[in-house]
Scaffold this active site. Structure first.
Site, PDB file in Angstrom:
ATOM      1  N   HIS A 278      10.014  -0.327  17.979  1.00 21.54           N
ATOM      2  CA  HIS A 278       9.570  -0.359  16.480  1.00 21.54           C
ATOM      3  C   HIS A 278       9.867  -1.660  15.784  1.00 21.54           C
ATOM      4  O   HIS A 278       9.663  -1.966  14.525  1.00 21.54           O
ATOM      5  CB  HIS A 278       9.930   0.821  15.573  1.00 21.54           C
ATOM      6  CG  HIS A 278       9.246   2.310  15.677  1.00 21.54           C
ATOM      7  ND1 HIS A 278       8.059   2.332  15.049  1.00 21.54           N
ATOM      8  CD2 HIS A 278       9.464   3.165  16.785  1.00 21.54           C
ATOM      9  CE1 HIS A 278       7.799   3.695  15.611  1.00 21.54           C
ATOM     10  NE2 HIS A 278       8.305   3.844  16.707  1.00 21.54           N
TER      11      HIS A 278
ATOM     12  N   LYS B   6       8.399  -0.345  -0.626  1.00 22.24           N
ATOM     13  CA  LYS B   6       8.849  -0.284   0.804  1.00 22.24           C
ATOM     14  C   LYS B   6      10.327  -0.385   0.905  1.00 22.24           C
ATOM     15  O   LYS B   6      10.782  -0.602  -0.117  1.00 22.24           O
ATOM     16  CB  LYS B   6       8.105  -1.144   1.699  1.00 22.24           C
ATOM     17  CG  LYS B   6       8.435  -2.783   1.142  1.00 22.24           C
ATOM     18  CD  LYS B   6       7.614  -3.848   2.099  1.00 22.24           C
ATOM     19  CE  LYS B   6       6.104  -3.677   2.023  1.00 22.24           C
ATOM     20  NZ  LYS B   6       5.466  -3.512   3.231  1.00 22.24           N
ATOM     21  N   ARG B   7      11.159  -0.092   1.986  1.00 25.35           N
ATOM     22  CA  ARG B   7      12.501  -0.480   1.987  1.00 25.35           C
ATOM     23  C   ARG B   7      12.942  -1.776   1.655  1.00 25.35           C
ATOM     24  O   ARG B   7      12.148  -2.828   1.838  1.00 25.35           O
ATOM     25  CB  ARG B   7      13.041  -0.215   3.257  1.00 25.35           C
ATOM     26  CG  ARG B   7      13.205   1.350   3.758  1.00 25.35           C
ATOM     27  CD  ARG B   7      13.776   2.104   2.836  1.00 25.35           C
ATOM     28  NE  ARG B   7      15.227   1.920   2.898  1.00 25.35           N
ATOM     29  CZ  ARG B   7      16.184   2.379   3.569  1.00 25.35           C
ATOM     30  NH1 ARG B   7      15.792   3.526   4.170  1.00 25.35           N
ATOM     31  NH2 ARG B   7      17.552   2.159   3.690  1.00 25.35           N
TER      32      ARG B   7
ATOM     33  N   LYS C  20      11.173  -8.457   4.529  1.00 23.61           N
ATOM     34  CA  LYS C  20      10.104  -7.996   3.824  1.00 23.61           C
ATOM     35  C   LYS C  20       9.755  -8.977   2.440  1.00 23.61           C
ATOM     36  O   LYS C  20       8.564  -8.902   1.774  1.00 23.61           O
ATOM     37  CB  LYS C  20      10.025  -6.462   3.377  1.00 23.61           C
ATOM     38  CG  LYS C  20      10.238  -5.489   4.581  1.00 23.61           C
ATOM     39  CD  LYS C  20      10.180  -4.085   4.169  1.00 23.61           C
ATOM     40  CE  LYS C  20      10.472  -3.117   5.156  1.00 23.61           C
ATOM     41  NZ  LYS C  20       9.108  -2.692   5.629  1.00 23.61           N
TER      42      LYS C  20
ATOM     43  N   THR D  35       2.773   0.494   7.716  1.00 24.15           N
ATOM     44  CA  THR D  35       1.899   1.428   7.387  1.00 24.15           C
ATOM     45  C   THR D  35       1.652   1.620   6.046  1.00 24.15           C
ATOM     46  O   THR D  35       0.416   2.268   5.902  1.00 24.15           O
ATOM     47  CB  THR D  35       2.568   2.913   8.163  1.00 24.15           C
ATOM     48  OG1 THR D  35       3.908   3.093   7.557  1.00 24.15           O
ATOM     49  CG2 THR D  35       2.496   2.885   9.801  1.00 24.15           C
TER      50      THR D  35
ATOM     51  N   LYS E  72      -2.085   2.702   4.109  1.00 22.72           N
ATOM     52  CA  LYS E  72      -2.281   3.637   3.015  1.00 22.72           C
ATOM     53  C   LYS E  72      -3.103   2.873   1.703  1.00 22.72           C
ATOM     54  O   LYS E  72      -3.667   3.617   1.195  1.00 22.72           O
ATOM     55  CB  LYS E  72      -0.992   4.321   2.544  1.00 22.72           C
ATOM     56  CG  LYS E  72      -0.201   5.048   3.505  1.00 22.72           C
ATOM     57  CD  LYS E  72       1.316   5.073   3.254  1.00 22.72           C
ATOM     58  CE  LYS E  72       2.391   5.403   4.258  1.00 22.72           C
ATOM     59  NZ  LYS E  72       3.557   5.503   3.779  1.00 22.72           N
TER      60      LYS E  72
HETATM   61  C1  LIG Z   1       4.451   4.628   4.068  1.00 21.67           C
HETATM   62  C2  LIG Z   1       6.058   4.605   3.820  1.00 21.67           C
HETATM   63  C3  LIG Z   1       6.733   3.680   4.271  1.00 21.67           C
HETATM   64  C4  LIG Z   1       6.589   2.502   5.138  1.00 21.67           C
HETATM   65  O1  LIG Z   1       6.035   1.274   4.321  1.00 21.67           O
HETATM   66  P1  LIG Z   1       6.063  -0.115   5.039  1.00 21.67           P
HETATM   67  O2  LIG Z   1       5.294  -0.719   3.682  1.00 21.67           O
HETATM   68  O3  LIG Z   1       5.059   0.098   6.140  1.00 21.67           O
HETATM   69  O4  LIG Z   1       7.426  -0.400   5.162  1.00 21.67           O
HETATM   70  C5  LIG Z   1       8.213   3.696   3.770  1.00 21.67           C
HETATM   71  N1  LIG Z   1       8.539   4.676   2.870  1.00 21.67           N
HETATM   72  C6  LIG Z   1       7.530   5.694   2.608  1.00 21.67           C
HETATM   73  C7  LIG Z   1       8.038   6.706   1.649  1.00 21.67           C
HETATM   74  C8  LIG Z   1       6.342   5.506   3.087  1.00 21.67           C
HETATM   75  O5  LIG Z   1       5.281   6.719   2.675  1.00 21.67           O
END
Ligand SMILES: *Cc1c(COP(=O)(O)O)cnc(C)c1O
Length: 818
Positions: A365, A556-557, A562, A664, A668
């Site tokens: 990952h 995101k985190r 990022k 991911t 979304k």
């Molecule tokens: C989808 C999701 C992530 C992943 O987000 P990235 O932008 O791909 O880092 C992290 N936390 C939550 C709660 C999510 O739904």
């Protein structure tokens, strides 16, 4: 499904559902007054829905026992499930009846659902991926079971105090969890510490025994994973640690009763808390215990089933089992399977190794070096002495393979060794995973390619056939049907609802991009979703978001790679343009940032503080806030994302190229009709490919340009040559956002000015601002923007986790629909 077995019997009609709801509220929970609805109605409804899952769960299990298909076990330290109730209602197609039943109590479904706590058993993308995969496996009717840990405390709750992150424990189980079934009868025993003893059996064969161990019990809790409208319910089995009841008799008799009982805590600590580090390894002993606990309990569980049905003949075992390792976290499964086969069932090493390497598959990952797991040999030897023996044996045989392939290439042997030599020797978990697996996959095309050309190049040269790509996906049930019913219904009215389970059909909505009346409906849905997001922002941040502004979102985190920091620099730049009198060139925008920082990651926490301070200045300046708003939304989690992604116009996916394995969140947002501003990284590349560059704001250095650029990167020159960036840095450096706390942002300033800045923030700033300007201008053309929004949703077909899982099933697992 087997036709001989009776189908589900509980009716989904409103009358039956209403009567069940009353029964659970009154009799199961003992509540008779409507003023006791708070909390209990959620439980009563969950139990009513769960009843309907139970019989399908049994039928799925019974059919599987009859049909004996090859099965897959998805091993993951994280499952970021979020809420379960709405998902179950949707998948059982029982929403109308549930609404009617609740109306009987004067309740609204949305209010009840919002009381459910998120199951936050994961950090971010990796854990959420596991949850999406579970959903797709059930919907595709695949015989896949998840194995994980039932953490007593999930991902911490984040709040802000004076703009700084404060972590609070997430005791998600206090009010009980109706979605789990304890199965005491399947309790397993896990060994720790002790030593290895070698013995001869009757045939004179030498075998090892792991003795003088301190054992811990693993108790399984099963969660139902319903497929979409297909009567399938798969299982997610989560393990809880418990002490054995064998108290230390010595201590007991010496009167140390309390000490003996206190020992129980030590055992139960193993599953107490999720480690909140998304991208770095803590190296803590407790974490290693968690990893072995999961691997051992899950393998024992699977093997005891096999032995019950087939005796101790393992010749066919590999044809019926596959273990998918979600990152290196469960990689001790490689050594544990060897231990069980060789020590407990006395198989020859070669036979056991053949079985292991035909059943294990590993998903990588990340390329970030700080996230690559290494465990000190000393620690593994102390905690898991028998496993260390086995790892050494695996490595010795593996080194012989390397030496045979590249005779005399000592450097390569040193590079590839599972044991990293040095002052403190380490076990390299990724290398153990590769050596022990028949498949190694990355999670997006670029990422998989970088694995074979960089991180795992030596291994690729040895075993090219093991390496493959499986681009991530997300489930369109949760991430479109459920979280955005308005858009889902609009789409279904136009093209039918086959997209829910056959997501490539979503492409058909693209034909409506040219239809002005359809575009108006699309716009109205987006406006409603923006209203809902604005309400969330009002409730949590007390800031008014104007739904006529562009909603620009990065959730995101929080991590340097990022580049939330670059986003902030752009916001400060917009602020600067307004205060220097160029407000007419700044199109209105509301910027939302959210995400948790690892509690030990000081710079990430400081980025949150900077966001809060900048937001304070912007939102309280009347002239500025007429066209610019900024908030940091606390406690970002799955249920928050379900409101956020439908209401977003612009999705920020701005990682340093080559650092985000896939992403991911990007998928979304795309599904929900957001346009992406993004770098050429991870799955962004495939998103761009699918939708075309006219509908995506691409910017920044590419991965192959970065290595070359790094050597001459000179942020301070970039800053002094760029008036806008210079002004932004001046605002930061003169303390404009830290008037009462001088100097607090110095570490951030240094990181931007650092010539070795690995994240290239200054280097990409200008390109980012240009892309942002382009996005803002484009947003002014409402019709074109809506067209692009529709085309983004239409092009998102590739990013369904159903597609991803179909590829795993065909290329790696070799399994078919039940
Ligand atoms: C989808 C999701 C992530 C992943 O987000 P990235 O932008 O791909 O880092 C992290 N936390 C939550 C709660 C999510 O739904």
């Amino acid at each position: 499904m087997n036709a001989d077995l009776p189908g589900p019997v509980l009716s989904n009609d409103a009358e039956q559902v209403t009567s069940d709801l009353h029964r659970h509220f009154n009799y199961t929970l003992g509540r008779f007054n409507t003023d006791e609805q708070q909390g209990y109605m959620l439980t009563a409804l969950s139990l009513t829905v769960r009843d309907r899952l139970m019989e399908r769960w049994r039928l799925t299990r019974e059919a599987e026992i009859q049909d004996k298909p090859k099965r897959v076990f998805y091993l993951s330290l994280e499952f970021l499930l979020g809420r379960s109730l709405h998902n179950a209602i949707l998948n059982l197609d029982v929403e109308e009846s549930v609404r009617q039943a609740l109306a009987d109590f004067g309740c609204r479904l949305e209010d009840i659902e919002s009381e459910e706590r998120d199951a936050g058993l994961g950090n971010g993308g990796l854990g959420r991926l596991a949850a999406c995969f579970m959903d797709s496996c059930a919907t595709l009717n695949l015989p896949v079971r998840g194995y994980g840990i039932r953490y007593e405390y999930g991902m911490f709750h984040q709040s802000l105090c004076e703009g700084r992150q404060v972590e609070q424990p997430d005791h998600w189980l206090v009010e009980g969890n109706p979605w789990e079934i304890e199965r005491l009868g399947r309790t397993r025993r896990i060994k720790f510490y002790g030593r290895t003893e070698f013995l001869h059996n009757a045939k004179g064969k030498i075998f090892a025994r792991w003795v003088d161990t301190q054992d811990v019990l693993a108790i399984p809790y099963d969660m139902p994973i319903p497929g979409y409208n297909n009567d399938v319910v798969n299982t997610l089995r989560l393990w809880k640690a418990a002490a054995t009841d064998e108290f230390n008799l010595q201590e007991f008799n010496e009167g140390d009763y309390s000490d003996a009982v206190a020992q129980k805590n030590l055992a139960e600590q193993i599953t107490m808390v999720l480690y909140p580090n998304d991208t770095s390894e803590s190296g803590k002993e407790l974490r290693l215990r968690q990893q072995y606990f999961l691997a051992s309990a899950s393998l024992q569980d699977v093997i005891s089933d096999w032995v019950k049905r087939n005796g101790e003949d393992f010749s066919e075992f590999a044809n019926y089992h596959c273990f998918q390792l979600n990152d290196t976290h469960p990689t001790l499964a490689v050594a544990e399977l060897m231990r069980i086969l060789v020590d407990e069932y006395i198989l020859d090493w070669d036979e056991a190794w053949e079985i292991t390497t035909k059943t294990m598959a590993y998903t990588n990952h990340t390329l970030l070096p700080e996230a690559l797991e290494k465990w000190s040999v000393r620690l593994v030897g102390e905690l898991l002495p028998r496993l260390l023996d086995i790892i050494y044996e695996i490595n010795a045989r593996f080194m012989a393979v390397v030496a045979h392939r590249w005779p005399g290439d000592v450097d390569r042997q040193r590079r590839m060794s599972i044991i990293e030599e040095g002052h403190e020797p380490n076990v390299r978990m990724a290398y153990l995973a590769i050596a022990g697996s028949f498949s190694v996959n990355g999670v997006a095309a670029l990422h998989s390619q970088l694995l074979t050309s960089g991180l795992f190049k030596d291994f690729y040269e040895l075993w090219p056939e093991k390496f493959n790509n499986k681009t991530n996906g997300v489930t369109p049930r949760r991430w479109l049907s459920h979280c955005n019913p308005r858009l889902g219904n609009l789409v279904s009215d136009a093209i039918g609802d086959s997209w829910v389970t056959n997501f490539s059909d979503i492409k058909n909505i693209g034909e409506y991009a040219g239809d002005a009346s359809f575009r108006e409906k699309w716009f109205e849905v987006k406006q409603d979703n923006k209203k809902a997001l604005a309400q969330l922002v009002k409730d949590k941040c007390n800031v008014d978001f104007d739904t006529s502004f562009m909603f620009d979102v990065q959730v995101k985190r929080i991590h340097e790679y990022k580049r939330q920091l670059m986003n902030l620099l752009h916001v400060i730049h917009l602020y600067d343009r307004i205060i220097r009198g160029e407000e007419d060139s700044v199109h209105p925008r509301c910027v939302l940032l959210g995400g948790k920082a690892a509690p030990g990651y000081a710079l990430a926490k400081l980025i949150i503080k900077l966001t809060s301070n900048v937001a304070q200045v912007i939102n309280s300046d009347k002239k500025v806030s007429e066209r610019l708003k900024l908030v940091f939304l606390p406690n970002y989690r799955v249920s928050a994302m379900e409101v956020i992604c439908p209401g977003t116009d612009l999705s920020e996916q701005i990682s340093t190229a080559g650092k985000e394995a896939s992403g991911t969140g990007n998928m979304k947002f795309m599904m929900n009709g957001a346009l992406t501003i993004g770098t050429y990284d991870g799955a962004n590349i495939e998103i761009l490919d699918a939708v075309g560059e006219d509908h995506f704001f691409l910017f920044g250095l590419k991965e192959e340009e970065i290595a070359d650029y790094r050597a001459r990167n000179d942020p301070s020159t970039i800053i002094s040559n760029d008036t806008d960036l210079n002004r932004v840095m001046n605002l930061l450096e003169c303390g404009h956002f830290s008037l009462f706390e001088p100097g607090i942002f110095d570490p951030i300033i240094h990181s931007i000015r650092n010539a070795y800045d690995p994240w290239m923030v200054a280097a990409d700033f200008r390109a980012y601002v240009q892309a942002q300007n382009k996005a803002a201008d484009y947003y002014q053309n409402k019709q074109e923007w809506i067209k692009s929004s529709i085309l983004n949703t239409a092009a998102s077909g590739h990013f369904s986790s159903d597609r991803t899982i179909s590829e795993y099933a065909k290329d790696i697992w070799g399994i078919k629909k039940r």
